[in-house]
Design an enzyme around this catalytic site. Structure first.
Site, PDB file in Angstrom:
ATOM      1  CG  HIS A 138      73.699 -49.066 160.852  1.00  0.00           C
ATOM      2  ND1 HIS A 138      72.349 -48.819 160.943  1.00  0.00           N
ATOM      3  CD2 HIS A 138      74.030 -48.916 159.548  1.00  0.00           C
ATOM      4  CE1 HIS A 138      71.877 -48.513 159.739  1.00  0.00           C
ATOM      5  NE2 HIS A 138      72.881 -48.567 158.872  1.00  0.00           N
ATOM      6  CG  HIS A 143      72.446 -52.541 156.438  1.00  0.00           C
ATOM      7  ND1 HIS A 143      71.596 -52.127 155.445  1.00  0.00           N
ATOM      8  CD2 HIS A 143      72.879 -51.406 157.046  1.00  0.00           C
ATOM      9  CE1 HIS A 143      71.521 -50.796 155.445  1.00  0.00           C
ATOM     10  NE2 HIS A 143      72.289 -50.330 156.417  1.00  0.00           N
ATOM     11  CD  GLU A 199      70.295 -47.293 156.058  1.00  0.00           C
ATOM     12  OE1 GLU A 199      70.084 -47.608 157.242  1.00  0.00           O
ATOM     13  OE2 GLU A 199      71.377 -47.524 155.483  1.00  0.00           O
ATOM     14  CB  SER A 218      71.067 -50.956 163.988  1.00  0.00           C
ATOM     15  OG  SER A 218      70.851 -49.769 163.267  1.00  0.00           O
TER      16      SER A 218
HETATM   17 FE   LIG Z   1      72.656 -48.240 156.843  1.00  0.00          FE
END
Ligand SMILES: [Fe+2]
Length: 303
Positions: A138, A143, A199, A218
């Site tokens: 993730h 990111h 996010e 992700s």
């Molecule tokens: Fe995150």
């Protein structure tokens, strides 16, 4: 000694090296690369290979460019020092390994210094689809590629400025219960904004929606769902929605917001800070996410 548990590797929920650091109260750690097990690298390779074709279809171009310039490996967990060598010259950002949850002021303050608190553990292979806590797939695959984009990196830094403004705005309140109440409301506003953008944000490019939010990028299942499912409501991002809308974490997001550009996103974070100064964030709508005591504490201690 537990640290040499070869079988465990650095697996989410079963990583003695990380658990021991957490027990000692050590937040910033190193990526002990040799501790990764064969199964850990296989989990990365399986996650990467499964999602790659969906990135090509549903991810925004900045993300795809980030994957290329970082030379994110397909078949093994990336070494964070290699990532940093490629990332830092582009935007000044670096990954910084952490042992677990980073209380929110410290998290935003890291962003202000262009450091990204990064989880080093990876989910077990049998839990490919859902993990409530972040793992290195993730953080590093979801990111970090976005941090190669200058305008997006500037947005993250501006979040850090907002956290400092929150400390400044609440630090002078002598009535402790009122100070805590306002801090909770402001943290909730910032968390929701972060949730629905960094996010779970979408971007509209030439009339087409693409994902830039790391929670989406992700997740093999949610990436396609977020763009194609008729059940998802998708609206243009407006600050008043982003700070008042309840955010639930345990299922695919039924409501998403799109921006037109990262300049558009930056302008909204600017306005978030302005609203904070005007007191508009002191009474946002109640509901999720809950603000943890240690998040409030982190802002109090920063004052
Ligand atoms: Fe995150």
């Amino acid at each position: 000694m537990a640290q040499t548990c070869v079988e465990c590797g650095l697996t989410t929920g079963n990583a003695p090296f990380v658990a021991e650091a957490r027990d000692r109260g050590t937040l910033y750690i190193t990526q002990e690369y040799d501790l990764y097990s064969k199964a850990n690298h296989e989990a990365w390779a399986a996650l990467y290979q499964r999602i790659r074709p969906r990135w090509e279809r549903f991810a925004n171009d900045h993300f795809l460019h980030g994957i290329e310039v970082l030379e994110l490996p397909k078949d093994r967990i990336p070494r964070l020092d290699e990532i940093n060598r490629r990332l830092a010259p582009l935007t000044g950002f670096r990954t910084r390994p952490v042992s677990g949850y980073v209380p929110s002021f410290l998290f935003f303050d890291c962003l202000r210094r262009r450091e990204f608190p990064t989880t080093i553990t990876i989910r077990p292979k049998e839990k490919m689809d859902y993990l409530p806590e972040p793992d290195t797939f993730h953080d590093v695959a979801g990111h970090v590629p976005m941090h190669t984009e200058k305008a997006f990196a500037d947005v993250l830094v501006r979040f850090g400025d907002c956290a400092h403004t929150a400390v400044e705005m609440t630090g002078m309140i002598s009535d402790r219960p009122e100070r805590i109440r306002r801090l909770k409301s402001i943290i909730q506003a910032m968390s929701r904004f972060f949730w629905f953008t960094v996010e779970f944000g979408l971007m509209k490019v030439n009339g087409e929606l693409r994902a830039y939010g790391s929670g989406i990028l992700s997740s093999f299942g949610e990436l396609q769902h977020s763009i194609e499912s008729p059940e998802v409501q998708r609206y243009p991002a407006q600050l008043e929605w982003l700070i008042n809308q309840v955010a639930e974490i345990d299922h695919y997001q039924p409501l998403l917001f799109w921006v037109e550009s990262f300049e558009h996103l930056f302008e909204m974070v600017d306005r978030l800070e302005k609203w904070m100064r005007e007191g508009k964030l002191n009474n946002v709508a109640p509901g999720l996410p809950e603000v943890a005591e240690k998040d409030v504490q982190s802002f109090m201690e920063a004052a």
